[in-house]
Design a protein around this motif. Structure first.
Motif, PDB file in Angstrom:
ATOM      1  N   SER A  61       7.975  15.610  13.627  1.00  0.00           N
ATOM      2  CA  SER A  61       8.266  16.862  13.437  1.00  0.00           C
ATOM      3  C   SER A  61       7.075  17.528  12.372  1.00  0.00           C
ATOM      4  CB  SER A  61       9.538  16.949  12.804  1.00  0.00           C
ATOM      5  OG  SER A  61       9.365  16.284  11.565  1.00  0.00           O
ATOM      6  N   GLY A  62       5.909  16.610  12.224  1.00  0.00           N
ATOM      7  CA  GLY A  62       5.036  17.112  11.422  1.00  0.00           C
ATOM      8  C   GLY A  62       5.263  17.084   9.874  1.00  0.00           C
ATOM      9  N   LYS A  63       6.335  16.535   9.443  1.00  0.00           N
ATOM     10  CA  LYS A  63       6.446  16.423   7.886  1.00  0.00           C
ATOM     11  C   LYS A  63       5.674  15.127   7.446  1.00  0.00           C
ATOM     12  CE  LYS A  63      10.803  18.764   8.100  1.00  0.00           C
ATOM     13  NZ  LYS A  63      11.887  18.738   7.640  1.00  0.00           N
ATOM     14  N   THR A  64       5.410  15.179   6.038  1.00  0.00           N
ATOM     15  CA  THR A  64       4.750  14.092   5.629  1.00  0.00           C
ATOM     16  C   THR A  64       5.807  13.200   4.739  1.00  0.00           C
ATOM     17  OG1 THR A  64       2.715  15.417   5.272  1.00  0.00           O
ATOM     18  CG2 THR A  64       3.064  13.528   3.663  1.00  0.00           C
ATOM     19  N   LYS A  65       5.788  11.806   5.026  1.00  0.00           N
ATOM     20  CA  LYS A  65       6.792  11.055   4.382  1.00  0.00           C
ATOM     21  C   LYS A  65       6.143  10.001   3.755  1.00  0.00           C
ATOM     22  CE  LYS A  65      10.481  10.020   6.863  1.00  0.00           C
ATOM     23  NZ  LYS A  65      11.320   9.402   7.898  1.00  0.00           N
ATOM     24  N   PRO A  66       6.434   9.589   2.457  1.00  0.00           N
ATOM     25  CA  PRO A  66       5.934   8.674   1.501  1.00  0.00           C
ATOM     26  C   PRO A  66       6.387   7.143   2.115  1.00  0.00           C
ATOM     27  CG  PRO A  66       7.557   9.676   0.279  1.00  0.00           C
ATOM     28  CD  PRO A  66       7.362  10.476   1.621  1.00  0.00           C
ATOM     29  N   VAL A  67       5.456   6.376   2.518  1.00  0.00           N
ATOM     30  CA  VAL A  67       6.083   4.914   2.746  1.00  0.00           C
ATOM     31  C   VAL A  67       5.082   3.851   2.029  1.00  0.00           C
ATOM     32  CG1 VAL A  67       6.505   5.640   5.209  1.00  0.00           C
ATOM     33  CG2 VAL A  67       3.954   5.011   4.562  1.00  0.00           C
ATOM     34  N   LYS A  68       5.860   2.683   2.040  1.00  0.00           N
ATOM     35  CA  LYS A  68       4.833   1.605   1.384  1.00  0.00           C
ATOM     36  C   LYS A  68       4.528   0.477   2.781  1.00  0.00           C
ATOM     37  CE  LYS A  68       7.092  -2.286   0.350  1.00  0.00           C
ATOM     38  NZ  LYS A  68       7.834  -3.618  -0.084  1.00  0.00           N
ATOM     39  N   ALA A  69       3.454   0.360   3.008  1.00  0.00           N
ATOM     40  CA  ALA A  69       2.954  -0.386   4.141  1.00  0.00           C
ATOM     41  C   ALA A  69       2.454  -1.617   3.809  1.00  0.00           C
ATOM     42  CB  ALA A  69       1.607   0.277   4.946  1.00  0.00           C
ATOM     43  N   ASP A  70       2.719  -2.797   4.479  1.00  0.00           N
ATOM     44  CA  ASP A  70       2.139  -3.891   4.602  1.00  0.00           C
ATOM     45  C   ASP A  70       1.154  -4.188   5.752  1.00  0.00           C
ATOM     46  OD1 ASP A  70       3.336  -4.490   2.019  1.00  0.00           O
ATOM     47  OD2 ASP A  70       5.211  -5.278   3.265  1.00  0.00           O
ATOM     48  N   PHE A  71       0.097  -4.901   5.649  1.00  0.00           N
ATOM     49  CA  PHE A  71      -0.792  -5.216   6.548  1.00  0.00           C
ATOM     50  C   PHE A  71      -1.331  -6.745   6.721  1.00  0.00           C
ATOM     51  CE2 PHE A  71      -1.576  -1.197   5.305  1.00  0.00           C
ATOM     52  CZ  PHE A  71      -1.353  -0.231   6.258  1.00  0.00           C
ATOM     53  N   PHE A  72      -1.118  -7.250   8.088  1.00  0.00           N
ATOM     54  CA  PHE A  72      -1.149  -8.704   8.154  1.00  0.00           C
ATOM     55  C   PHE A  72      -2.234  -8.939   9.346  1.00  0.00           C
ATOM     56  CE2 PHE A  72       2.872  -8.195   6.695  1.00  0.00           C
ATOM     57  CZ  PHE A  72       3.166  -9.020   5.729  1.00  0.00           C
ATOM     58  N   PRO A  73      -3.257  -9.773   9.099  1.00  0.00           N
ATOM     59  CA  PRO A  73      -4.253 -10.172  10.176  1.00  0.00           C
ATOM     60  C   PRO A  73      -3.580 -11.082  11.225  1.00  0.00           C
ATOM     61  CG  PRO A  73      -4.812 -11.505   8.531  1.00  0.00           C
ATOM     62  CD  PRO A  73      -3.621 -10.502   7.845  1.00  0.00           C
ATOM     63  N   ALA A  74      -3.959 -10.978  12.475  1.00  0.00           N
ATOM     64  CA  ALA A  74      -3.510 -12.141  13.438  1.00  0.00           C
ATOM     65  C   ALA A  74      -4.296 -13.383  13.023  1.00  0.00           C
ATOM     66  CB  ALA A  74      -3.601 -11.435  14.838  1.00  0.00           C
ATOM     67  N   LEU A  75      -3.442 -14.481  13.499  1.00  0.00           N
ATOM     68  CA  LEU A  75      -4.277 -15.839  13.058  1.00  0.00           C
ATOM     69  C   LEU A  75      -4.736 -16.400  14.563  1.00  0.00           C
ATOM     70  CD1 LEU A  75      -1.409 -17.320  10.797  1.00  0.00           C
ATOM     71  CD2 LEU A  75      -3.708 -16.217  10.148  1.00  0.00           C
ATOM     72  N   ASP A  76      -4.649 -15.484  15.474  1.00  0.00           N
ATOM     73  CA  ASP A  76      -4.897 -15.989  16.831  1.00  0.00           C
ATOM     74  C   ASP A  76      -6.512 -15.420  16.997  1.00  0.00           C
ATOM     75  OD1 ASP A  76      -4.521 -13.489  17.432  1.00  0.00           O
ATOM     76  OD2 ASP A  76      -3.062 -13.852  18.890  1.00  0.00           O
ATOM     77  N   ALA A  77      -6.993 -15.860  18.215  1.00  0.00           N
ATOM     78  CA  ALA A  77      -8.530 -15.189  18.530  1.00  0.00           C
ATOM     79  C   ALA A  77      -8.370 -13.894  18.907  1.00  0.00           C
ATOM     80  CB  ALA A  77      -9.092 -16.309  19.710  1.00  0.00           C
ATOM     81  N   ASP A  78      -7.412 -13.423  19.149  1.00  0.00           N
ATOM     82  CA  ASP A  78      -7.314 -11.997  19.531  1.00  0.00           C
ATOM     83  C   ASP A  78      -7.786 -10.964  18.489  1.00  0.00           C
ATOM     84  OD1 ASP A  78      -6.695 -12.497  22.040  1.00  0.00           O
ATOM     85  OD2 ASP A  78      -4.652 -12.102  21.936  1.00  0.00           O
TER      86      ASP A  78
ATOM     87  N   GLU B 278       0.799  -1.027   0.176  1.00  0.00           N
ATOM     88  CA  GLU B 278       0.108   0.175   0.065  1.00  0.00           C
ATOM     89  C   GLU B 278       0.850   1.289   0.175  1.00  0.00           C
ATOM     90  OE1 GLU B 278      -3.325   0.118  -0.177  1.00  0.00           O
ATOM     91  OE2 GLU B 278      -3.622  -1.907  -0.204  1.00  0.00           O
ATOM     92  N   GLN B 279       0.694   2.142  -0.765  1.00  0.00           N
ATOM     93  CA  GLN B 279       1.407   3.556  -1.253  1.00  0.00           C
ATOM     94  C   GLN B 279       0.682   4.414  -0.276  1.00  0.00           C
ATOM     95  OE1 GLN B 279       4.230   3.530  -3.258  1.00  0.00           O
ATOM     96  NE2 GLN B 279       3.934   1.366  -3.202  1.00  0.00           N
ATOM     97  N   LEU B 280       1.225   4.810   0.864  1.00  0.00           N
ATOM     98  CA  LEU B 280       0.696   5.807   1.805  1.00  0.00           C
ATOM     99  C   LEU B 280       1.661   6.943   2.298  1.00  0.00           C
ATOM    100  CD1 LEU B 280      -0.903   3.355   4.480  1.00  0.00           C
ATOM    101  CD2 LEU B 280      -2.064   4.323   2.634  1.00  0.00           C
ATOM    102  N   ASP B 281       1.086   7.825   2.997  1.00  0.00           N
ATOM    103  CA  ASP B 281       2.019   8.808   3.511  1.00  0.00           C
ATOM    104  C   ASP B 281       1.489   8.676   5.090  1.00  0.00           C
ATOM    105  OD1 ASP B 281       2.860   9.864   1.031  1.00  0.00           O
ATOM    106  OD2 ASP B 281       1.016  11.033   1.138  1.00  0.00           O
ATOM    107  N   LEU B 282       2.694   9.124   5.967  1.00  0.00           N
ATOM    108  CA  LEU B 282       2.580   9.390   7.208  1.00  0.00           C
ATOM    109  C   LEU B 282       3.147  10.438   7.856  1.00  0.00           C
ATOM    110  CD1 LEU B 282       5.425   8.894   9.068  1.00  0.00           C
ATOM    111  CD2 LEU B 282       5.083   6.522   8.325  1.00  0.00           C
ATOM    112  N   ARG B 283       2.669  11.012   8.978  1.00  0.00           N
ATOM    113  CA  ARG B 283       3.108  12.239   9.549  1.00  0.00           C
ATOM    114  C   ARG B 283       4.128  12.078  10.586  1.00  0.00           C
ATOM    115  NH1 ARG B 283      -1.177  13.352  11.238  1.00  0.00           N
ATOM    116  NH2 ARG B 283      -0.951  12.672  13.283  1.00  0.00           N
ATOM    117  N   THR B 284       5.468  12.435  10.360  1.00  0.00           N
ATOM    118  CA  THR B 284       6.443  12.301  11.347  1.00  0.00           C
ATOM    119  C   THR B 284       6.095  13.190  12.483  1.00  0.00           C
ATOM    120  OG1 THR B 284       7.728  13.897  10.553  1.00  0.00           O
ATOM    121  CG2 THR B 284       8.034  11.800   9.398  1.00  0.00           C
TER     122      THR B 284
END
Length: 144
Positions: free
Chosen positions: A117-134, A109-115
């Motif tokens: 210091s308030g600056k916007t930084k482009p990042v690549k993000a990967d998201f994984f679901p937990a395999l447990d009951a939580d 996923e191509q996203l931006d995050l806010r550091t």
């Protein structure tokens, strides 16, 4: 065969001896001793500059690994217990909602995050679901 990753040191382990999968207690990382391992469906090799964030079922930050401070400027204590989208200033909550609702991975996923210091930084993000009951989520953020 279960595959685990340590959010702190990014060490991957396979549960060959049944130790991780059969224990009722949280299993510590055999390499660094961190008291939490995240179970993955398939092996995952994070990039060298990747930071890992573990969230609970409500997408609140539970643990922060090495690399998050370098990307964001936030210490672990600044992020703990906060919703991950708000805490990291992610530009889109959609991938997290898909992971929570459908239990599927979202990679690249191509996203931006806010550091801090308030600056916007482009990042690549990967998201994984937990395999447990939580029902938690592992978020891997890498600079792009």
């Amino acid at each position: 065969m279960p595959i685990f990753i340590c959010p702190r040191c990014k060490d991957r382990s396979i549960d060959l001896d049944g130790f991780e999968g059969m224990s009722r207690q949280a299993v510590a990382c055999r390499r660094c001793g961190f008291g939490f391992l995240f179970e993955l469906m398939e092996d995952y090799y994070p990039a060298p500059g990747t930071g890992l964030v573990v969230c609970d079922h409500d997408a609140r930050v539970l643990a922060v690994g090495r690399g998050v401070f370098e990307l964001t400027g936030y210490q672990e204590s600044d992020l703990m217990g906060r919703p991950v989208v708000e805490a990291l200033g992610l530009s889109d909550a959609g991938p997290i909602e898909l992971v929570r609702e459908w239990g599927v991975r979202r990679l690249g996923e191509q996203l931006d995050l806010r550091t801090r210091s308030g600056k916007t930084k482009p990042v690549k993000a990967d998201f994984f679901p937990a395999l447990d009951a939580d029902g938690g989520i592992l978020v891997a953020i890498s600079p792009r």
